[in-house]
Design a protein around this motif. Structure first.
Motif, short mmCIF file in Angstrom:
data_model
loop_
_atom_site.label_atom_id
_atom_site.label_comp_id
_atom_site.label_asym_id
_atom_site.label_seq_id
_atom_site.Cartn_x
_atom_site.Cartn_y
_atom_site.Cartn_z
N GLY A 1 0.82 -1.21 0.00
CA GLY A 1 0.00 0.00 0.00
C GLY A 1 0.85 1.26 0.00
O GLY A 1 2.08 1.20 0.13
N ASP A 2 0.20 2.40 -0.23
CA ASP A 2 0.86 3.71 -0.21
C ASP A 2 1.99 3.83 -1.24
O ASP A 2 2.97 4.55 -1.02
N GLU A 3 1.84 3.16 -2.34
CA GLU A 3 2.89 3.18 -3.38
C GLU A 3 2.86 4.48 -4.18
O GLU A 3 3.76 4.73 -4.99
N PRO B 1 3.98 6.72 11.49
CA PRO B 1 5.22 6.59 10.70
C PRO B 1 5.21 5.26 9.96
O PRO B 1 4.80 4.24 10.51
N ARG B 2 5.62 5.30 8.69
CA ARG B 2 5.69 4.04 7.93
C ARG B 2 7.05 3.41 8.14
O ARG B 2 8.06 4.11 8.23
N ARG B 3 7.07 2.09 8.20
CA ARG B 3 8.34 1.35 8.28
C ARG B 3 8.94 1.38 6.87
O ARG B 3 8.22 1.29 5.89
N GLY C 1 1.66 7.89 7.41
CA GLY C 1 0.40 7.44 6.80
C GLY C 1 -0.55 8.57 6.40
O GLY C 1 -0.74 9.51 7.16
N SER C 2 -1.16 8.43 5.22
CA SER C 2 -2.11 9.44 4.73
C SER C 2 -3.44 9.36 5.47
O SER C 2 -4.20 10.32 5.52
N THR C 3 -3.75 8.20 6.03
CA THR C 3 -5.03 8.02 6.72
C THR C 3 -4.86 8.19 8.23
O THR C 3 -5.68 8.80 8.89
N ALA D 1 -8.16 3.32 2.97
CA ALA D 1 -7.30 3.86 1.91
C ALA D 1 -7.08 5.35 2.12
O ALA D 1 -7.95 6.05 2.63
N GLY D 2 -5.92 5.82 1.71
CA GLY D 2 -5.64 7.25 1.71
C GLY D 2 -4.83 7.52 0.46
O GLY D 2 -3.66 7.14 0.37
N HIS D 3 -5.45 8.11 -0.55
CA HIS D 3 -4.80 8.30 -1.84
C HIS D 3 -4.54 9.80 -2.05
O HIS D 3 -5.47 10.59 -2.15
N THR D 4 -3.26 10.15 -2.07
CA THR D 4 -2.88 11.56 -2.08
C THR D 4 -2.62 12.08 -3.48
O THR D 4 -1.93 11.43 -4.28
#
Ligand code: GDP
Ligand code: IMO
Ligand code: MG
Length: 432
Positions: free
Chosen positions: A12-14, A301-303, A295-297, A39-42
């Protein structure tokens, strides 16, 4: 091109949102078909940032009709807020989307259960009620949006659900239960009233409208309920496997579609679960800071870690990908060297496939190939010839390893920060 499927090839978050926004210009319909407001689509347009959770990202283009297909689980409160926010920003969407009459609703008690289950399981969910909403769906307890047309039936279904959840809450988790039937009933009906004209039969919509469609996957292949790193996954088929059941369209409808995978030039994951190439030290932090990996949602912090080609090749196989977009190449611009995992070592053996077993996945050690960093900015490059030779080599290796062409590179969050390596469809050369 008449049918394009855009899928996340990692966890996700690609950067799917950015790519869908860019490519949906050329389509008449954009459809989402699984997941929900997890989902969080930026998208960044003219320095204005939009984060879409439920509506398909393509809806930002005024000529596009959005579809929320049956495989999604819809939180009406989030939908109301999202429509309001977009309209306040000058993007009228209310008359431009259709919600399948078959979608299941995410209710406040699903969110409550999500947080209670998290205490025991610790998947690191987005707490948007997604898992419990799908549990109710498959347990044949769910409430579909079409149930709201019959207020008496809706009331009875809600009452039954609330009694069930109250029992779980009090008897399993020893927690007070304070959700009110009347309050939920009134609120859901109030929002439904607003959107009832958007609800319709999506299958008939597709049958009647022989138009070009972009299908927008949410999450990513490795979060797929069947093909991902179970149980650290989401509760829908977020790989290509979800297309048919998520839209209600037969598998052969997609036979002539182009399947485009989106992958970052490195890897991230948010929440718990196996992540073979994770970098826990300084390099991981550097990727997080340079990549703005929060994270957008949820803002978590993302790993972060190096690109995992074993996982990417698996994504090619699971989704039948025809091409890749590699995003966030710019984030690697300052590194002395960059690495990619080409295999794993497990108990002294070399393995080159992505294993199903949780126990194996948590023990594998990546075997890396190291590339010299390019140490100069790729941001804004439009002509492939201008790419640093080291970056070209990096991309060429991804193509050779996965057997799939990298058709586009993204080198920044904005709409026009991209370049085609092989043009699969026309994009405007520059957006205002
Ligand atoms: P999605 O869920 O796949 O749509 O991705 P997200 O929107 O959750 O996260 C991707 C993040 O990376 C967002 O903040 C985007 O604005 C940003 N982004 C997308 N493409 C690029 C890129 O090529 N370079 C950089 N630096 N940022 C990007
Ligand atoms: P987009 O569409 C990244 C992750 C959560 C958690 C797991 C289960 O923006 O790429 P859930 O709330 O779905 O039950 O959480 O899945 N997750 C995502 N990670 N991007 C997403 O969506 C995600 N949606 C869910 O962090 O690990
Ligand atoms: Mg996201």
């Amino acid at each position: 091109m008449e049918k394009l499927v855009i899928l996340g090839a990692q966890w996700g978050d690609e950067g799917k949102g950015k790519i869908v926004d860019l490519l949906s210009e050329s389509f008449e319909i954009t459809a989402r078909y699984q997941g929900g407001s997890n989902a969080g689509h930026t998208v960044v347009v003219n320095d204005q940032k939009f984060i879409l959770h439920l509506l398909p990202t393509g809806i930002l283009h005024e000529h596009v009709v959005g579809v929320i297909a049956q495989g999604m689980v819809v939180d009406l409160e989030v939908l109301e807020e999202e429509v309001k926010n977009l309209e306040e920003k000058g993007i009228p969407v209310k008359e431009r989307f259709i919600i399948s009459d078959r979608v299941h609703l995410v209710m406040p008690y699903h969110k409550l259960l999500d947080s209670l289950f998290e205490r025991k399981k610790g998947i690191g969910t987005t707490l948007r009620g997604i898992g419990p909403a799908y549990m109710f769906k498959y347990g044949r307890r769910g409430i579909r949006i079409s149930d709201l047309t019959d207020e008496k039936r809706f009331y009875e279904l809600l009452k039954d659900n609330l009694e069930f959840v109250k029992n779980i809450c009090e008897k399993v988790f020893c927690e007070n239960f304070s959700l009110e039937l009347e309050e939920i009933y009134e609120k859901q009906l109030r929002i439904y009233e607003k959107f009832k004209n958007n609800v319709g039969d999506v299958l008939q919509f597709f049958m009647k409208n022989n138009k070009s469609v972009l299908f927008e996957g949410a999450q990513g292949t490795l979060l797929d309920i069947d093909m991902g790193t179970y149980p650290y996954v989401t509760s829908s088929n977020s790989s290509a496997l979800g297309l048919s059941n998520g839209t209600g369209l037969p598998p052969n409808y997609f036979a002539d579609a182009y399947f485009l995978g989106v992958a970052k030039a490195y890897t991230t994951r948010v929440g718990e679960g196996p992540f073979p190439t994770e970098l826990k030290g300084e390099e991981g932090e550097k990727l997080r800071e340079l990549g703005g990996e929060y994270g957008s949602t949820t803002g978590r912090p993302r790993r972060c870690g190096w690109l995992d080609l074993v996982a990417l090749k698996y994504a090619v196989q699971v989704n039948g990908l025809h091409g890749f977009v590699i995003t966030k190449l710019d984030v690697l611009d300052g590194f002395e060297e960059v690495k990619v995992a080409v295999a794993y070592e497990y108990e002294g053996e070399r393995i080159e496939h992505f294993p199903a077993s949780y126990s194996v996945l948590t023990k594998v050690k990546p075997i890396y190939k190291t590339f010299k960093g390019w140490k100069r900015s790729t941001k804004g490059i439009r002509n492939p010839e201008e790419l640093p030779p080291e970056a070209k080599e990096y991309i060429k290796f991804i193509e050779e390893y996965t057997g799939v062409p990298v058709v586009m590179l993204s080198t920044g969050p904005k709409r026009d920060e991209y370049l085609w390596l092989r043009e699969i469809l026309k994009t405007r050369s520059s957006y205002s």
